[in-house]
Enzyme design. Structure first.
Site, PDB file in Angstrom:
ATOM      1  CG  HIS A  20      -2.936  -0.459  -6.954  1.00  0.00           C
ATOM      2  ND1 HIS A  20      -3.359  -0.146  -6.006  1.00  0.00           N
ATOM      3  CD2 HIS A  20      -3.164  -2.026  -6.881  1.00  0.00           C
ATOM      4  CE1 HIS A  20      -3.402  -0.992  -5.050  1.00  0.00           C
ATOM      5  NE2 HIS A  20      -3.334  -2.309  -5.626  1.00  0.00           N
ATOM      6  CD  GLU A  41      -2.838   3.272  -5.589  1.00  0.00           C
ATOM      7  OE1 GLU A  41      -3.892   2.763  -5.908  1.00  0.00           O
ATOM      8  OE2 GLU A  41      -1.780   2.773  -5.056  1.00  0.00           O
ATOM      9  NE  ARG A  63      -4.348  -1.249   0.239  1.00  0.00           N
ATOM     10  CZ  ARG A  63      -4.502  -2.332  -0.788  1.00  0.00           C
ATOM     11  NH1 ARG A  63      -3.813  -2.386  -1.440  1.00  0.00           N
ATOM     12  NH2 ARG A  63      -5.480  -3.101  -0.206  1.00  0.00           N
TER      13      ARG A  63
HETATM   14  C1  8YV Z   1      -6.304  -5.533  -6.065  1.00  0.00           C
HETATM   15  C2  8YV Z   1      -5.484  -4.672  -4.060  1.00  0.00           C
HETATM   16  O1  8YV Z   1      -5.771  -6.195  -7.464  1.00  0.00           O
HETATM   17  O2  8YV Z   1      -5.810  -6.913  -3.257  1.00  0.00           O
HETATM   18  C3  8YV Z   1      -5.524  -5.800  -2.980  1.00  0.00           C
HETATM   19  O3  8YV Z   1      -5.949  -5.516  -1.964  1.00  0.00           O
HETATM   20  O4  8YV Z   1      -5.052  -3.633  -3.601  1.00  0.00           O
HETATM   21  C4  8YV Z   1      -5.266  -4.977  -5.395  1.00  0.00           C
HETATM   22  O5  8YV Z   1      -4.010  -5.543  -5.860  1.00  0.00           O
HETATM   23  C5  8YV Z   1      -7.337  -4.647  -6.428  1.00  0.00           C
HETATM   24  O6  8YV Z   1      -8.053  -4.732  -5.013  1.00  0.00           O
HETATM   25  C6  8YV Z   1      -8.248  -5.057  -7.435  1.00  0.00           C
HETATM   26  O7  8YV Z   1      -9.536  -4.486  -7.356  1.00  0.00           O
END
Ligand code: 8YV
Length: 308
Positions: free
Chosen positions: A283, A265, A236
């Site tokens: 991301h 982001e 994150r």
């Molecule tokens: C996801 C993410 O791909 O898994 C997570 O927590 O932040 C991401 O890598 C994303 O949530 C897709 O919507």
């Protein structure tokens, strides 16, 4: 009657979208220009939510969904969901645990190799026609940093951290890690203090959950990583103090960075754009057809279990 679902972030796999539409009445909140008005209009019918790991769901939105029973996170992190509100109101929160481990670890290694070997800079060099134009072959390109054998420090030895360790081990990299406590089942070196871990690492790879931690990669950690060190973040953005990172890069306190995640982001600190020592991704760590399909299937299973 099909249960009504509020969708806070897009699903990119057509088959998953089709299955969702067959089972549920899906309301695409993320596409609405006037989100407040949309919530007033459909909020009373909503029993389930689909959201992304980074998007999560706030208390303010949940308060307008009086019949909400389940929040299905299409991702592994639940840090952006108001878990206290969900718990107090009996709302189930699910995540796609395990589905994206390999992809995120793959991208961590990709960012490490790209940052150390200057892959994106070299790509730009070839595309812009500089290669044949330069008098001395490769003249403007500095020599890169070898990846094999780098001392890798992993921040957070959960599923992703362990998958990164497996990959880095295959590159002959000695592995150290920090976490809340040492893990008895791994052969890697535990270092309790993050600054100490950075001091003994050539590359620091951030793979920690962000439920509680914030800004842990700060000026002290980056100073300790040192002028030959690389920072990789696939967890994150908020785990890194971005102003400290920009300052460390500008001062040459670290050698480079590979970043898939950012504090705000899709806004990335503009100071990073012109830098050849950073590799930037929007991301994308879990963004493969295979993983997003598996994640979508898990989201559907979670909604079905709660609502059908
Ligand atoms: C996801 C993410 O791909 O898994 C997570 O927590 O932040 C991401 O890598 C994303 O949530 C897709 O919507």
């Amino acid at each position: 009657m099909k249960p009504h679902i509020l969708q806070l972030s897009p699903i990119l796999i057509p088959e998953i979208r089709e299955q969702l539409a067959t089972l549920f009445t899906v309301h695409p909140y993320y596409q609405q220009a006037d989100k407040a008005a949309y919530l007033r209009e459909v909020g009373g019918q909503i029993r389930g939510v689909i959201t992304g790991g980074h998007t999560g769901i706030t208390r303010q939105v949940m308060e307008q969904l009086p019949h909400l029973e389940v929040v299905a996170v299409n991702g592994v992190g639940t840090d952006a969901v108001d878990l206290a509100y969900a718990r107090d109101h009996g709302i189930t929160v699910s995540a796609t645990v395990g589905a994206l481990t390999e992809d995120v670890a793959d991208l961590a290694m990709g960012l490490l190799i790209a940052a150390c070997r200057g892959l994106c800079t070299s790509d730009r060099y070839v595309r812009s026609g500089q290669w044949p134009a330069s008098a001395t072959p490769l003249a403007p390109l500095p020599l890169a940093r070898q990846v094999s054998g780098l001392r890798v420090g992993i921040v957070g030895l959960g599923r992703v951290g362990r998958a990164v360790a497996t990959r880095a081990t295959a590159f002959g990299c000695p592995i150290s890690y920090t976490d809340l406590q040492p893990m008895g089942d791994v052969p890697y070196t535990f270092v309790a203090d993050l600054v100490e871990l950075a001091r003994h690492s050539d590359a620091l790879i951030v793979a920690a959950a962000a439920d509680k931690a914030e800004g842990i990669i700060d000026a002290r950690v980056l100073q300790a990583l040192g002028s030959g060190g690389y920072l990789i973040n696939v967890a994150r953005g908020k785990l890194v103090n971005e102003p400290d990172l920009v300052a460390a890069l500008e001062a040459g306190h670290i050698a480079g960075a590979g970043l898939d995640v950012f504090v705000d982001e899709p806004n990335v600190p503009p100071a990073l754009f012109a830098r050849d020592d950073v590799v930037l991704q929007p991301h994308r760590a879990s963004a493969t057809v295979q993983t997003r399909t598996r994640m979508g299937e898990m989201v559907i299973a979670s909604l079905r279990q709660a609502l059908i």
